[in-house]
Design a protein around this motif. Structure first.
Motif, PDB file in Angstrom:
ATOM      1  N   ARG A   1       0.825  -1.209   0.000  1.00  0.00           N
ATOM      2  CA  ARG A   1       0.000   0.000   0.000  1.00  0.00           C
ATOM      3  C   ARG A   1       0.859   1.258   0.000  1.00  0.00           C
ATOM      4  O   ARG A   1       0.436   2.292  -0.543  1.00  0.00           O
ATOM      5  N   THR A   2       2.038   1.216   0.577  1.00  0.00           N
ATOM      6  CA  THR A   2       2.936   2.367   0.444  1.00  0.00           C
ATOM      7  C   THR A   2       3.334   2.553  -1.017  1.00  0.00           C
ATOM      8  O   THR A   2       3.509   3.679  -1.486  1.00  0.00           O
ATOM      9  N   LEU A   3       3.464   1.449  -1.740  1.00  0.00           N
ATOM     10  CA  LEU A   3       3.880   1.521  -3.142  1.00  0.00           C
ATOM     11  C   LEU A   3       2.782   2.138  -4.009  1.00  0.00           C
ATOM     12  O   LEU A   3       3.066   2.956  -4.896  1.00  0.00           O
ATOM     13  N   THR A   4       1.533   1.743  -3.764  1.00  0.00           N
ATOM     14  CA  THR A   4       0.448   2.313  -4.570  1.00  0.00           C
ATOM     15  C   THR A   4       0.197   3.774  -4.225  1.00  0.00           C
ATOM     16  O   THR A   4      -0.269   4.541  -5.067  1.00  0.00           O
ATOM     17  N   ILE A   5       0.498   4.162  -3.000  1.00  0.00           N
ATOM     18  CA  ILE A   5       0.414   5.574  -2.614  1.00  0.00           C
ATOM     19  C   ILE A   5       1.444   6.407  -3.375  1.00  0.00           C
ATOM     20  O   ILE A   5       1.151   7.515  -3.843  1.00  0.00           O
ATOM     21  N   LEU A   6       2.629   5.870  -3.548  1.00  0.00           N
ATOM     22  CA  LEU A   6       3.759   6.655  -4.056  1.00  0.00           C
ATOM     23  C   LEU A   6       3.967   6.577  -5.562  1.00  0.00           C
ATOM     24  O   LEU A   6       4.427   7.542  -6.178  1.00  0.00           O
ATOM     25  N   LEU A   7       3.684   5.415  -6.176  1.00  0.00           N
ATOM     26  CA  LEU A   7       4.038   5.247  -7.580  1.00  0.00           C
ATOM     27  C   LEU A   7       3.464   6.332  -8.493  1.00  0.00           C
ATOM     28  O   LEU A   7       4.200   6.889  -9.326  1.00  0.00           O
ATOM     29  N   PRO A   8       2.171   6.685  -8.393  1.00  0.00           N
ATOM     30  CA  PRO A   8       1.674   7.733  -9.288  1.00  0.00           C
ATOM     31  C   PRO A   8       2.433   9.057  -9.137  1.00  0.00           C
ATOM     32  O   PRO A   8       2.694   9.741 -10.134  1.00  0.00           O
ATOM     33  N   SER A   9       2.808   9.397  -7.913  1.00  0.00           N
ATOM     34  CA  SER A   9       3.540  10.649  -7.697  1.00  0.00           C
ATOM     35  C   SER A   9       4.965  10.559  -8.215  1.00  0.00           C
ATOM     36  O   SER A   9       5.516  11.549  -8.715  1.00  0.00           O
ATOM     37  N   VAL A  10       5.580   9.388  -8.089  1.00  0.00           N
ATOM     38  CA  VAL A  10       6.902   9.191  -8.688  1.00  0.00           C
ATOM     39  C   VAL A  10       6.824   9.381 -10.202  1.00  0.00           C
ATOM     40  O   VAL A  10       7.669  10.048 -10.818  1.00  0.00           O
ATOM     41  N   MET A  11       5.800   8.825 -10.815  1.00  0.00           N
ATOM     42  CA  MET A  11       5.627   8.949 -12.266  1.00  0.00           C
ATOM     43  C   MET A  11       5.451  10.414 -12.676  1.00  0.00           C
ATOM     44  O   MET A  11       6.016  10.871 -13.674  1.00  0.00           O
ATOM     45  N   ARG A  12       4.673  11.156 -11.911  1.00  0.00           N
ATOM     46  CA  ARG A  12       4.437  12.565 -12.249  1.00  0.00           C
ATOM     47  C   ARG A  12       5.685  13.416 -11.994  1.00  0.00           C
ATOM     48  O   ARG A  12       6.054  14.247 -12.820  1.00  0.00           O
ATOM     49  N   GLU A  13       6.323  13.220 -10.871  1.00  0.00           N
ATOM     50  CA  GLU A  13       7.489  14.040 -10.532  1.00  0.00           C
ATOM     51  C   GLU A  13       8.661  13.789 -11.467  1.00  0.00           C
ATOM     52  O   GLU A  13       9.414  14.712 -11.813  1.00  0.00           O
ATOM     53  N   LEU A  14       8.844  12.557 -11.910  1.00  0.00           N
ATOM     54  CA  LEU A  14       9.992  12.186 -12.741  1.00  0.00           C
ATOM     55  C   LEU A  14       9.585  12.031 -14.208  1.00  0.00           C
ATOM     56  O   LEU A  14      10.256  11.328 -14.968  1.00  0.00           O
ATOM     57  N   LYS A  15       8.521  12.703 -14.583  1.00  0.00           N
ATOM     58  CA  LYS A  15       7.957  12.551 -15.925  1.00  0.00           C
ATOM     59  C   LYS A  15       8.968  12.857 -17.026  1.00  0.00           C
ATOM     60  O   LYS A  15       9.033  12.145 -18.038  1.00  0.00           O
ATOM     61  N   GLU A  16       9.776  13.879 -16.857  1.00  0.00           N
ATOM     62  CA  GLU A  16      10.699  14.274 -17.925  1.00  0.00           C
ATOM     63  C   GLU A  16      11.799  13.241 -18.124  1.00  0.00           C
ATOM     64  O   GLU A  16      12.121  12.872 -19.255  1.00  0.00           O
ATOM     65  N   SER A  17      12.391  12.743 -17.030  1.00  0.00           N
ATOM     66  CA  SER A  17      13.481  11.775 -17.175  1.00  0.00           C
ATOM     67  C   SER A  17      12.976  10.400 -17.607  1.00  0.00           C
ATOM     68  O   SER A  17      13.733   9.601 -18.167  1.00  0.00           O
ATOM     69  N   LYS A  18      11.692  10.127 -17.382  1.00  0.00           N
ATOM     70  CA  LYS A  18      11.110   8.828 -17.732  1.00  0.00           C
ATOM     71  C   LYS A  18      10.185   8.925 -18.948  1.00  0.00           C
ATOM     72  O   LYS A  18       9.438   7.987 -19.241  1.00  0.00           O
ATOM     73  N   LYS A  19      10.233  10.038 -19.677  1.00  0.00           N
ATOM     74  CA  LYS A  19       9.213  10.331 -20.676  1.00  0.00           C
ATOM     75  C   LYS A  19       9.076   9.244 -21.734  1.00  0.00           C
ATOM     76  O   LYS A  19       7.959   8.807 -22.060  1.00  0.00           O
ATOM     77  N   GLU A  20      10.196   8.788 -22.276  1.00  0.00           N
ATOM     78  CA  GLU A  20      10.112   7.789 -23.345  1.00  0.00           C
ATOM     79  C   GLU A  20       9.470   6.495 -22.856  1.00  0.00           C
ATOM     80  O   GLU A  20       8.633   5.897 -23.549  1.00  0.00           O
ATOM     81  N   LYS A  21       9.846   6.066 -21.658  1.00  0.00           N
ATOM     82  CA  LYS A  21       9.269   4.813 -21.159  1.00  0.00           C
ATOM     83  C   LYS A  21       7.814   5.013 -20.709  1.00  0.00           C
ATOM     84  O   LYS A  21       6.999   4.091 -20.807  1.00  0.00           O
ATOM     85  N   LEU A  22       7.471   6.199 -20.223  1.00  0.00           N
ATOM     86  CA  LEU A  22       6.081   6.465 -19.872  1.00  0.00           C
ATOM     87  C   LEU A  22       5.185   6.415 -21.108  1.00  0.00           C
ATOM     88  O   LEU A  22       4.071   5.871 -21.066  1.00  0.00           O
ATOM     89  N   LEU A  23       5.675   6.963 -22.204  1.00  0.00           N
ATOM     90  CA  LEU A  23       4.897   6.893 -23.445  1.00  0.00           C
ATOM     91  C   LEU A  23       4.783   5.454 -23.935  1.00  0.00           C
ATOM     92  O   LEU A  23       3.723   5.022 -24.420  1.00  0.00           O
TER      93      LEU A  23
END
Length: 406
Positions: free
Chosen positions: A293-315
Motif C-alpha cells: 500500500r505504500t507503493l500504490t500511494i507513491l508510484l503515481p507521484s513518482v511517475m508525475r514528478e519524474l515525468k521528464e526523465s522517464k518520458k520515453e518509457k512512460l509513453l
C-alpha cells in the motif's frame, strides 16, 4: 541493452499438492528448522502438511520457529538464528509469504555471526551486516521455501527486506548464498488468504515490474516485452480475482507472475529505479502501512514528478500496456502520460488500494519525518540516475498528499 550476467539456481516446484515433494527435496538426514509467521500456516493445515511430508522418508529432525512478522523484525530473527545454533540446524524451511522467506534468508546468513566463545548471534555484527546489505557474508545455512502468499518474488531471488523497529529502519539486503535451494508454489494455498493480502500481492508484483521497467530505453526488447506482458496479466487477473476469488486458474497466473516479476530476469541488462520502494519502506517503518500500500500511494507521484526523465518509457507504457496514443482525446505527449498515470491509479483503486497519503489518513505533517529517515539511512541518491535527492523525495511526497484522480 547493457552487459549483464544472469544466474538463478532456484528449483521451482509448481502446482496443486506439491508439498509432498519435500520428502525428496530436503536432505533425508537434515536437522530442519521450519519458520513461519503469525499462525495462518497452522490454521490452514499447511504446517501439518509440511511436517507430514518431511516425516515420509529419512531421519530428519524437525524444529519450529513461528511468529515472524509481516515486516520481519531484526530482533525476532536473531532469536531464530540463536535457535539455529542451539540445535545445530543445517536446513531452514520457510513456510509463508515473502516476509517469512526474507526473514529466513537473513537468519541463514547471520547465524554464523556469533559472540566470541558463544552460540548467541552478535546483535552488533548482524546490524553491521544488514547496513552493508549482507554482501560480505561468505557462508549460509541451506534454505527452502513453501510459498503461501504470492507477492514479493522472494521465493526465486537472493534478496530481502528487514525491519528494525528500535532504530526505525527498514533495510534491503542481498547475497547469492540466500537463493533458496527450491521453492514450492501451490496455488491452492492462496485460496485461504484474506482479500487484503491478495490485493496487496498483486500491487506488490506490479510495482516490482515498474521499478525495473519504467526508467529509460536501452533497446532491451526482450525485457521490455516481458515486463509489459506481466503488467497486463496483473491488471487483468487482479480485477478477475477481486470479483471471483475462487477462480483457481487466476490464482495460478497471479502466483507465477509475482514470481517472475522479481527473479532477476526482466531486470537483467536494464537500468532500475526503486525510488518508490525506498520511500515506501520509511512509510511502513514510521506508520505501519502495509508495504504494498505504500507503493500504490507513491508510484503515481513518482511517475508525475519524474515525468521528464522517464518520458520515453512512460509513453511506451501508455501505448503498450494501456493502449493510449496521441488522438483527439490525448492531443499531446503530456496528456498521454497523464492518462496512463490516471489509469494506473484507477487500477489500484479497483483493487481497493490507496493512491494518496490522504487515503492512509496522513497529511503534509508526515513528510518531514520521512525525509529525516531517508537521510539517516543514506537514501539520498535514489533512482536509475542516482540523482533523486532529498528534495526530489520531498516533492514526490508532496504530490502524494492527495490524488488527482480521486
Amino acid at each position: 541493452m547493457n552487459n549483464f550476467q544472469y544466474y538463478n539456481p532456484v528449483r521451482i516446484v509448481f502446482g496443486e499438492g506439491q508439498i509432498k515433494q519435500l520428502s525428496e527435496l530436503v536432505p533425508t538426514d537434515a536437522r530442519v528448522l521450519i519458520t513461519y509467521g503469525g499462525g495462518s500456516a497452522q490454521r490452514t493445515g499447511t504446517l501439518d502438511e509440511v511436517k507430514e511430508a518431511l516425516a515420509a522418508s529419512g531421519t530428519r529432525t524437525v524444529f519450529e520457529f513461528g511468529g515472524i512478522e509481516a515486516n520481519p523484525e531484526f530482533t525476532t530473527l536473531l532469536k531464530a538464528a540463536d535457535m539455529v545454533n542451539e540445535h545445530n540446524i543445517d536446513f531452514l524451511l520457510a513456510v509463508g509469504g515473502g516476509s517469512v522467506i526474507d526473514g529466513s534468508k537473513f537468519v541463514a546468513l547471520v547465524s554464523s555471526l556469533t559472540e566470541e566463545d558463544d552460540t548467541t548471534v552478535s546483535r552488533e555484527q548482524a546490524w553491521n551486516a544488514l547496513t552493508s546489505y549482507c554482501r560480505d557474508i561468505d557462508s549460509a545455512i541451506d534454505l527452502g521455501a513453501v510459498l503461501t502468499i504470492p507477492a514479493t518474488g522472494s521465493e526465486m531471488n537472493s534478496g530481502g527486506v528487514i525491519n528494525y523497529s528500535e532504530r526505525q529502519a527498514k533495510l534491503p539486503f542481498g547475497n547469492a548464498l540466500a537463493f533458496p535451494k527450491f521453492s514450492i508454489l501451490d496455488p491452492i494455498k492462496t485460496l485461504t488468504l484474506p482479500e487484503r493480502q491478495v490485493m496487496n500481492g498483486v500491487a506488490d508484483a506490479f510495482v516490482h515490474v515498474m521499478e525495473q521497467y519504467l526508467t529509460y530505453p536501452v533497446n532491451a526488447k526482450v525485457q521490455d516485452a516481458f515486463a509489459e506482458s506481466l503488467l497486463k496479466i496483473l491488471i487483468d487477473e487482479g480485477r478477475i480475482v477481486k470479483q471471483d476469488p475462487e477462480n483457481l486458474e487466476t490464482r495460478k497466473n497471479i502466483m507465477w507472475t509475482a514470481t517472475m516479476a522479481l527473479n532477476g530476469l526482466i531486470g537483467a541488462g536494464v537500468p532500475q529505479d526503486w525510488t518508490t520502494h525506498m520511500i515506501g519502506h520509511e512509510l511502513t517503518s514510521l506508520h505501519s502501512i502495509d508495504h504494498a500500500r505504500t507503493l500504490t500511494i507513491l508510484l503515481p507521484s513518482v511517475m508525475r514528478e519524474l515525468k521528464e526523465s522517464k518520458k520515453e518509457k512512460l509513453l511506451q507504457y501508455a501505448h503498450n500496456v494501456w493502449n493510449i496514443t496521441l488522438d483527439d482525446t490525448h492531443q499531446d505527449e503530456d496528456a498521454v502520460i497523464e492518462a496512463a498515470i490516471v489509469r494506473t491509479e484507477h487500477f489500484f483503486r479497483d483493487l481497493g488500494l490507496p493512491v494518496s497519503l490522504e487515503d492512509a489518513e496522513l497529511d503534509a505533517s508526515a513528510i518531514d519525518p520521512i525525509i529525516k529517515q531517508l537521510e539517516a539511512h543514506n537514501m539520498v541518491q535514489l533512482g536509475e540516475h542516482s540523482n533523486n535527492d532529498l528534495e526530489v523525495s520531498r516533492r514526490i511526497l508532496q504530490r502524494a498528499i492527495s490524488s488527482k484522480s480521486a
